[in-house]
Enzyme design. Structure first.
Site, PDB file in Angstrom:
ATOM      1  CG  ASP A   1      -4.166  -6.122   9.429  1.00  0.00           C
ATOM      2  OD1 ASP A   1      -4.219  -5.936   8.204  1.00  0.00           O
ATOM      3  OD2 ASP A   1      -5.123  -6.609  10.067  1.00  0.00           O
TER       4      ASP A   1
ATOM      5  CG  ASN B   1      -1.836   1.117   1.364  1.00  0.00           C
ATOM      6  OD1 ASN B   1      -1.458   2.250   1.078  1.00  0.00           O
ATOM      7  ND2 ASN B   1      -3.054   0.854   1.792  1.00  0.00           N
TER       8      ASN B   1
ATOM      9  CD  GLU C   1      -5.166 -17.219   2.987  1.00  0.00           C
ATOM     10  OE1 GLU C   1      -6.374 -17.343   3.264  1.00  0.00           O
ATOM     11  OE2 GLU C   1      -4.391 -18.175   2.827  1.00  0.00           O
TER      12      GLU C   1
ATOM     13  CE  LYS D   1      -1.653  -0.562   5.485  1.00  0.00           C
ATOM     14  NZ  LYS D   1      -1.517  -2.003   5.753  1.00  0.00           N
TER      15      LYS D   1
ATOM     16  CE1 TYR E   1     -13.751   1.698   3.497  1.00  0.00           C
ATOM     17  CE2 TYR E   1     -11.711   0.897   4.457  1.00  0.00           C
ATOM     18  CZ  TYR E   1     -12.877   0.660   3.766  1.00  0.00           C
ATOM     19  OH  TYR E   1     -13.176  -0.604   3.342  1.00  0.00           O
ATOM     20  CG  ASP E   2      -7.258   8.862   5.105  1.00  0.00           C
ATOM     21  OD1 ASP E   2      -7.441   8.703   6.328  1.00  0.00           O
ATOM     22  OD2 ASP E   2      -6.180   8.587   4.545  1.00  0.00           O
TER      23      ASP E   2
HETATM   24  P1  ITT Z   1      -0.898  -4.285   2.916  1.00  0.00           P
HETATM   25  O1  ITT Z   1      -1.624  -5.489   3.463  1.00  0.00           O
HETATM   26  O2  ITT Z   1      -0.043  -4.609   1.733  1.00  0.00           O
HETATM   27  O3  ITT Z   1      -0.150  -3.535   3.985  1.00  0.00           O
HETATM   28  P2  ITT Z   1      -3.529  -3.171   2.625  1.00  0.00           P
HETATM   29  O4  ITT Z   1      -4.054  -1.902   2.029  1.00  0.00           O
HETATM   30  O5  ITT Z   1      -4.167  -4.463   2.198  1.00  0.00           O
HETATM   31  O6  ITT Z   1      -1.962  -3.216   2.365  1.00  0.00           O
HETATM   32  P3  ITT Z   1      -4.434  -3.706   5.337  1.00  0.00           P
HETATM   33  O7  ITT Z   1      -4.628  -5.140   5.111  1.00  0.00           O
HETATM   34  O8  ITT Z   1      -3.791  -3.254   6.624  1.00  0.00           O
HETATM   35  O9  ITT Z   1      -3.553  -3.026   4.184  1.00  0.00           O
HETATM   36  O10 ITT Z   1      -5.815  -2.987   5.143  1.00  0.00           O
HETATM   37  C1  ITT Z   1      -6.000  -1.767   5.684  1.00  0.00           C
HETATM   38  C2  ITT Z   1      -7.134  -1.080   4.982  1.00  0.00           C
HETATM   39  O11 ITT Z   1      -7.785  -0.275   5.975  1.00  0.00           O
HETATM   40  C3  ITT Z   1      -6.620  -0.138   3.911  1.00  0.00           C
HETATM   41  O12 ITT Z   1      -6.566  -0.743   2.650  1.00  0.00           O
HETATM   42  C4  ITT Z   1      -7.658   0.976   3.994  1.00  0.00           C
HETATM   43  O13 ITT Z   1      -8.808   0.596   3.322  1.00  0.00           O
HETATM   44  C5  ITT Z   1      -7.996   1.010   5.489  1.00  0.00           C
HETATM   45  N1  ITT Z   1      -7.106   1.957   6.184  1.00  0.00           N
HETATM   46  C6  ITT Z   1      -6.112   1.649   7.064  1.00  0.00           C
HETATM   47  N2  ITT Z   1      -5.462   2.759   7.456  1.00  0.00           N
HETATM   48  C7  ITT Z   1      -6.038   3.789   6.808  1.00  0.00           C
HETATM   49  C8  ITT Z   1      -5.794   5.176   6.776  1.00  0.00           C
HETATM   50  O14 ITT Z   1      -4.795   5.731   7.458  1.00  0.00           O
HETATM   51  N3  ITT Z   1      -6.562   5.920   6.000  1.00  0.00           N
HETATM   52  C9  ITT Z   1      -7.557   5.380   5.283  1.00  0.00           C
HETATM   53  N4  ITT Z   1      -7.843   4.081   5.235  1.00  0.00           N
HETATM   54  C10 ITT Z   1      -7.096   3.286   5.992  1.00  0.00           C
END
Ligand code: ITT
Length: 199
Positions: free
Chosen positions: A70, A10, A41, A13, A155-156
């Protein structure tokens, strides 16, 4: 110089984590920069379990320190959904414009007091042959009645913070990194990384 791999696909992130690691005497790499291309997974039932699964899977492939997080959004009115399913909620390939609109529709006419929500983040630091450590951070807010802002990700645009008077998509990266769930978990992890570098 010690290498740290940020185990996430991501880009939002990566930006936030890099900003917090700046100044540390380490070489920070993304998975692709480190030549690691695996899709882990995330089958844990908690944020912490998933962060550990991700960090440990990558640390099996490298001698570097590995950071994984996560994170997700808990909406109280929706029984804490999407929670650990935040990335997969309403379909992995559905755009956030659509996901956010569906959430706004589901909360249509729900009064502000019942729109409370929080972003949650668990972080894990893994290294081959060492015990994995974890940290945790949250930020409280509410789901607005519309989307607002172009910054951030996911979702920001619909996550509003009372003290900001706007969404976390309507503030700069630096401002988000003062208050966000990921920044809080990351700053706690920073202390553990420093201990590791000195020990
Ligand atoms: P990785 O697993 O590769 O790190 P991912 O996007 O799949 O990437 P997650 O499994 O941690 O990451 O999912 C987190 C989700 O939650 C992310 O895709 C967003 O939809 C939401 N999210 C988490 N932190 C956020 C933030 O700071 N702002 C907005 N949405 C956020």
């Amino acid at each position: 110089m010690k290498k740290i791999i940020v185990a996430t696909q991501n880009k939002g992130k990566v930006k936030e984590i890099n900003d917090i690691l700046e100044g540390l005497p380490v070489c920070v790499q993304t998975m692709s920069e480190a030549g690691i291309d695996i899709d882990v997974e995330e089958n844990g039932t908690t944020f912490e379990a998933n962060a550990i699964i991700k960090a440990e899977a990558i640390s099996k492939l490298t001698d570097a320190l590995v950071i994984a997080d996560d994170s997700g959004l808990e909406i109280d009115y929706l029984n804490k959904e999407p929670g650990v399913y935040s990335a997969r909620y309403l379909g992995k390939d559905t755009s956030y414009e659509i996901k956010n609109q569906i959430i706004l529709d589901r909360l249509k006419d729900v009064p502000k007091a019942q729109r409370t929500a929080r972003f949650v983040c668990a972080m894990a630091l893994a290294e081959a042959g060492r015990e994995t450590v974890t940290t945790y951070g949250t930020i409280e807010g509410y789901i607005g009645d519309h989307a607002e802002g172009e910054n951030g990700f996911g979702y920001d645009p619909i996550f509003f913070v009372e003290e900001l008077g706007t969404s976390t998509a309507n503030i700069s990266l630096e401002a988000k990194n003062e208050i966000s769930h990921r920044a809080k978990a990351m700053r706690a992890l920073l202390e553990k990384i420093k201990e590791r570098l000195n020990g």
